[in-house]
Design an enzyme around this catalytic site. Structure first.
Site, PDB file in Angstrom:
ATOM      1  N   PRO A 158     105.857  31.713  36.274  1.00  0.00           N
ATOM      2  CG  PRO A 158     103.631  31.143  36.630  1.00  0.00           C
ATOM      3  CD  PRO A 158     104.802  30.843  35.754  1.00  0.00           C
ATOM      4  N   GLY A 218     106.621  26.565  41.892  1.00  0.00           N
ATOM      5  CA  GLY A 218     106.924  25.153  41.654  1.00  0.00           C
ATOM      6  C   GLY A 218     107.035  24.798  40.181  1.00  0.00           C
ATOM      7  CG  LEU A 219     104.818  26.180  37.140  1.00  0.00           C
ATOM      8  CD1 LEU A 219     104.040  27.125  36.231  1.00  0.00           C
ATOM      9  CD2 LEU A 219     104.466  24.743  36.794  1.00  0.00           C
ATOM     10  N   GLY A 220     109.594  25.743  38.350  1.00  0.00           N
ATOM     11  CA  GLY A 220     111.012  25.707  37.990  1.00  0.00           C
ATOM     12  C   GLY A 220     111.562  27.022  37.482  1.00  0.00           C
ATOM     13  CB  SER A 221     110.615  30.590  37.968  1.00  0.00           C
ATOM     14  OG  SER A 221     110.724  30.605  39.365  1.00  0.00           O
ATOM     15  CB  ALA A 257     115.689  25.080  37.613  1.00  0.00           C
ATOM     16  CB  ALA A 258     113.513  27.881  33.586  1.00  0.00           C
ATOM     17  CG  ASP A 276     112.753  20.944  40.176  1.00  0.00           C
ATOM     18  OD1 ASP A 276     112.090  19.900  40.077  1.00  0.00           O
ATOM     19  OD2 ASP A 276     112.452  21.877  40.935  1.00  0.00           O
TER      20      ASP A 276
HETATM   21  O1  PMV Z   1     108.797  22.251  44.447  1.00  0.00           O
HETATM   22  P1  PMV Z   1     109.442  21.759  43.215  1.00  0.00           P
HETATM   23  O2  PMV Z   1     108.543  21.726  42.045  1.00  0.00           O
HETATM   24  O3  PMV Z   1     110.774  22.360  42.948  1.00  0.00           O
HETATM   25  O4  PMV Z   1     109.683  20.184  43.404  1.00  0.00           O
HETATM   26  C1  PMV Z   1     110.511  19.653  44.343  1.00  0.00           C
HETATM   27  C2  PMV Z   1     110.456  18.166  44.191  1.00  0.00           C
HETATM   28  C3  PMV Z   1     110.770  17.438  45.479  1.00  0.00           C
HETATM   29  O5  PMV Z   1     110.707  16.039  45.168  1.00  0.00           O
HETATM   30  C4  PMV Z   1     109.731  17.747  46.540  1.00  0.00           C
HETATM   31  C5  PMV Z   1     112.147  17.798  46.002  1.00  0.00           C
HETATM   32  C6  PMV Z   1     113.296  17.266  45.152  1.00  0.00           C
HETATM   33  O6  PMV Z   1     114.424  17.747  45.366  1.00  0.00           O
HETATM   34  O7  PMV Z   1     113.088  16.374  44.315  1.00  0.00           O
END
Ligand code: PMV
Length: 325
Positions: free
Chosen positions: A114, A118-121, A123-124, A165
């Site tokens: 998705p 926040g599941l790294g779409s 970056a993946a 990430d």
């Molecule tokens: O929102 P996400 O899942 O990409 O997580 C970011 C993680 C943080 O610690 C909030 C930011 C970071 O750069 O580590």
């Protein structure tokens, strides 16, 4: 966790080979935000959702075409702006490998992760892209190399990310992460099952990271104390995971959530999902990632999975993914 090689080279047609590569989604188990300030964090790949890249040949002189239907991208590489993350990664990798700047390739990117949850779409997608380009040119990319290229694209989205990430997605296994240090992959003593529930609220990581920074600048002693407390939770969570004490891991999720709420990165929708998961039998629950939106994670013993999934959906979750590591 899958241990399959994420790269496939199809050679059924020797003049038009196709190379594909993939990368998983991810969640942060414990330690988000404090990780930006040098404390440790633990992150875990989520292989139930993946991004993939496929490279095929185009006619001589046609140049490189980037196609990503999920994000509405169909653009010649030469026309892509400098800050388009996938074009940036493509250019960086081609340059690093001494390849032509505009090869006659179609690069097609797809993802079941998705977007903006926040599941790294992002970056993946970048990780799959890096691996595919390396493989298409006959090279193997180490996890460290993949991670470094993906970090460059992450900077476009997040400013100065900690690097967690890109690291977990490139390594594809649970990692203990401290900013600026090589990650330590580790294995859980007893499998942990997580329900990952999407609040449906966009997760503005750049905003929450910026707000935490403003809070820290205004009141450094208080924020450093909270970051220390989160760091202690992360150390305790690692010990509990390594001895297989799942109830302790659940309690540490709850402690981490309380500290994240103090940092101001929780939200009513997230609290609602967390409360529902706990009431349905989860051992603990917390937000995961930047917060204010995106996903929560709940630690669940297998017999409680269906009850927790149903409770999360009834409490408004858009989607529930169950993963084990
Ligand atoms: O929102 P996400 O899942 O990409 O997580 C970011 C993680 C943080 O610690 C909030 C930011 C970071 O750069 O580590």
């Amino acid at each position: 966790m899958s241990t399959a090689c994420p790269i496939t080279r199809h050679t059924s047609c020797s003049t038009h080979p196709m190379t594909t590569a993939s990368a998983p989604g991810k969640i942060i188990l414990v330690g988000e935000h404090a990780v930006v300030y040098g404390r440790p964090a633990i992150a875990v790949p989520v292989w139930q959702v993946t991004a993939s890249a496929a490279i095929t040949a185009r006619a001589p002189g046609a140049g490189c075409l980037l196609v990503a239907p999920d994000i509405g991208l169909r653009q010649p590489l030469v026309a892509a702006p400098a800050d388009e993350p996938l074009a940036l990664v493509t250019r960086l990798v081609l340059t690093a490998l001494g390849a032509p700047a505009n090869p006659d390739w179609q690069i097609e990117l797809r993802s079941t992760i998705p977007i903006a949850g926040g599941l790294g779409s992002g970056a993946a997608l970048s990780a799959a892209l890096v691996r595919a380009i390396f493989a298409h040119l006959g090279h193997a990319a180490s996890p460290e190399e993949v991670s470094q290229f993906v970090y460059e694209s992450e900077r476009l989205y997040h400013g100065a990310p900690s690097g967690i990430d890109n690291t977990v997605i490139a390594f594809g296994q649970p990692i203990w992460f401290v900013k600026g240090e090589p990650p330590t992959p580790f294995v859980a003593q007893r499998p942990l099952t997580l329900a990952i529930a999407d609040s449906g609220v966009p997760a503005p990581t750049k905003e929450t990271v910026g707000d935490v920074r403003r809070g820290w600048l205004a009141n450094p002693a208080q924020y450093e104390a909270w970051f220390d407390a989160i760091g202690a939770v992360v150390h305790a969570a690692r010990r509990a995971i390594e001895v297989g004490d799942l109830p302790a891991v659940g309690r540490l999720f709850d402690d981490n959530q309380a500290l994240l709420a103090r940092l101001g990165v929780s939200a009513p929708q997230l609290e609602q999902l967390i409360t529902a998961a706990r009431a349905a039998g989860a051992l603990g629950a917390k937000l995961s990632g930047g917060g204010r939106g995106g996903n929560i994670i709940a630690l669940v013993e297998p017999p409680a999975i269906e009850a927790v999934r149903a409770a999360l959906l009834a409490a408004g979750a858009r989607r529930v993914i169950v993963t084990t590591f």
